[in-house]
Design a protein around this motif. Structure first.
Motif, mmCIF file in Angstrom:
data_model
loop_
_atom_site.group_PDB
_atom_site.id
_atom_site.type_symbol
_atom_site.label_atom_id
_atom_site.label_comp_id
_atom_site.label_asym_id
_atom_site.label_seq_id
_atom_site.Cartn_x
_atom_site.Cartn_y
_atom_site.Cartn_z
ATOM 1 N N MET A 31 10.389 19.178 110.373
ATOM 2 C CA MET A 31 10.517 18.510 110.691
ATOM 3 C C MET A 31 10.121 18.722 112.325
ATOM 4 O O MET A 31 9.421 18.184 112.937
ATOM 5 N N TRP B 241 17.319 11.982 114.667
ATOM 6 C CA TRP B 241 17.065 13.189 113.213
ATOM 7 C C TRP B 241 18.383 14.061 113.641
ATOM 8 O O TRP B 241 18.725 14.765 112.440
ATOM 9 N N HIS C 76 4.473 15.256 107.758
ATOM 10 C CA HIS C 76 6.072 14.735 108.247
ATOM 11 C C HIS C 76 6.755 14.135 107.522
ATOM 12 O O HIS C 76 7.636 13.679 107.342
ATOM 13 N N THR C 77 5.369 12.705 107.378
ATOM 14 C CA THR C 77 6.211 11.149 106.574
ATOM 15 C C THR C 77 6.380 11.995 105.078
ATOM 16 O O THR C 77 7.958 10.962 105.375
ATOM 17 N N GLY D 154 10.062 14.520 105.668
ATOM 18 C CA GLY D 154 11.035 12.466 105.671
ATOM 19 C C GLY D 154 10.669 11.963 104.546
ATOM 20 O O GLY D 154 12.630 11.703 105.022
ATOM 21 N N MET E 227 -0.209 17.185 109.650
ATOM 22 C CA MET E 227 0.972 17.250 110.605
ATOM 23 C C MET E 227 1.539 16.440 110.051
ATOM 24 O O MET E 227 2.579 16.140 110.325
ATOM 25 N N ARG E 228 1.008 15.248 110.647
ATOM 26 C CA ARG E 228 1.220 13.727 110.182
ATOM 27 C C ARG E 228 2.210 13.416 108.748
ATOM 28 O O ARG E 228 3.131 12.940 108.527
ATOM 29 N N THR F 224 6.164 19.512 112.462
ATOM 30 C CA THR F 224 5.569 18.873 112.279
ATOM 31 C C THR F 224 5.528 17.926 113.581
ATOM 32 O O THR F 224 5.060 16.990 113.900
ATOM 33 N N GLY F 225 6.679 17.271 113.930
ATOM 34 C CA GLY F 225 7.504 16.805 114.493
ATOM 35 C C GLY F 225 6.794 17.136 116.478
ATOM 36 O O GLY F 225 6.066 16.671 117.204
#
Length: 152
Positions: free
Chosen positions: A61, A94, A11-12, A15, A7-8, A64-65
């Motif tokens: 986002m 966001w 997300h990164t 993004g 997920m991290r 995952t966020g």
């Protein structure tokens, strides 16, 4: 643990791609359109692809966020810690970023449908530049969160 890492990472990466695409449009595509180097049809295609990327990235986002915030924070730690404040700031940035891209694309396409290029591109350049700055602030926020510098 593996799910959090996936997920991290997702997300990164998403993004970064999303912000990078907006920065590219604001810094390269729109100035070229203002100079008359891009016609209406290709510019409209770019704007459409950007908004589809933006909408898809927004969903990724959010999911995952939301997972990362839900597993890493409580309501108290979101509202009562520096890291929580960074997460909340990221959420606000966001939303602003998404709105700026949507509004900018809509205004651009409205002008392009009249087969005009330079004027609509010039009118939305500032809006996309503001979106680019907001996107860069999102990346700075993400960097602060991932670096571990901000502990409480």
């Amino acid at each position: 643990m593996v799910l959090d890492t996936v997920m991290r990472t997702l997300h990164t990466v998403v993004g970064g791609l999303w912000v990078g695409s907006v920065v590219f449009v604001a810094g390269a595509v729109l100035p070229s359109a203002v100079d008359g180097a891009i016609d209406a049809a290709p510019l409209e295609t770019i704007a459409d692809r950007l908004v589809y990327l933006s909408r898809g990235a927004s969903v990724v986002m959010l999911l995952t966020g939301g997972h990362l915030a839900g597993t890493g924070y409580t309501v108290g730690s979101l509202t009562g810690s520096s890291r929580g404040h960074l997460v909340l700031a990221m959420l606000v940035l966001w939303l602003v970023f998404t709105a700026l891209v949507e509004i900018g694309r809509s205004r651009l396409v409205d002008g392009l449908q009249e087969k005009r290029v330079r004027t609509p591109a010039a009118e939305v350049t500032t809006l996309f530049r503001v979106a680019a700055v907001v996107g860069l602030l999102l990346l700075v926020d993400a960097g602060l969160l991932s670096s571990g510098i901000v502990l409480y």
